[in-house]
Motif scaffolding. Structure first.
Motif, PDB file in Angstrom:
ATOM      1  N   ARG A 119      -5.100 -26.269   3.690  1.00  0.00           N
ATOM      2  CA  ARG A 119      -4.761 -27.628   4.140  1.00  0.00           C
ATOM      3  C   ARG A 119      -3.484 -27.540   4.959  1.00  0.00           C
ATOM      4  N   PHE A 120      -3.423 -28.310   6.036  1.00  0.00           N
ATOM      5  CA  PHE A 120      -2.250 -28.334   6.905  1.00  0.00           C
ATOM      6  C   PHE A 120      -1.598 -29.704   6.789  1.00  0.00           C
ATOM      7  N   LEU A 121      -0.296 -29.712   6.538  1.00  0.00           N
ATOM      8  CA  LEU A 121       0.434 -30.941   6.271  1.00  0.00           C
ATOM      9  C   LEU A 121       1.718 -30.993   7.086  1.00  0.00           C
ATOM     10  N   ARG A 122       2.190 -32.181   7.350  1.00  0.00           N
ATOM     11  CA  ARG A 122       3.526 -32.376   7.920  1.00  0.00           C
ATOM     12  C   ARG A 122       4.389 -32.883   6.767  1.00  0.00           C
ATOM     13  N   ASP A 123       5.483 -32.203   6.496  1.00  0.00           N
ATOM     14  CA  ASP A 123       6.350 -32.632   5.404  1.00  0.00           C
ATOM     15  C   ASP A 123       7.090 -33.915   5.776  1.00  0.00           C
TER      16      ASP A 123
END
Length: 142
Positions: A119-123
């Protein structure tokens, strides 16, 4: 007798630190507990990107005469580069490095080990790209 998940974590960290496809970007920054950015810079010349061995679980799955464990483990990639490209490139190299059961454990036997998802997320800080990779495996204890 050592915990299969602890031995697996050690094998993963060693493999990732030695993996040629990660040496230019990560340069050995693979952690369980992340040192302060100043210390990372002093030790490796850069503070970002880095990899952490994250959360996981170990579930007993015993059979006749076999102590077995299902293991789930998250590996996290942290990047401050613009957008997701760097975290996606690093996560692909991590997957290549550890996607199979050829990781040697000192006392336990790793029977199966596979990548389940990334999964790719922006903090929330708006600066950090974060990839969360989940791996699953099965280990037998002698």
């Amino acid at each position: 007798m050592a915990s299969p998940s602890l031995e697996l974590q050690g094998a993963i960290v060693a493999r990732l630190k030695a993996w040629a496809g990660l040496s230019a970007t990560v340069n050995g920054r693979v952690y369980d507990s992340v040192p302060a950015e100043e210390k990372r810079i002093a030790e490796t010349g850069a503070g970002w990107p880095y990899i952490t061995v994250g959360e996981g679980d170990e579930t007993s799955d015993d059979a006749d005469c076999i102590d077995g464990f299902e293991i789930s483990l998250d590996i996290d990639i942290w990047s401050r580069a613009n957008g997701y490209p760097e975290s996606k490139r690093i996560s692909d190299e991590v997957r290549k490095a550890i996607k199979s059961a050829d990781l040697a454990l000192p006392t336990n036997a790793l029977v199966d080990f596979r990548h389940r998802q990334t999964r790719f997320l922006r903090d929330p800080d708006g600066l950090t790209s974060h990839a969360v990779m989940t791996f699953e495996g099965f280990a037998e204890q002698p």
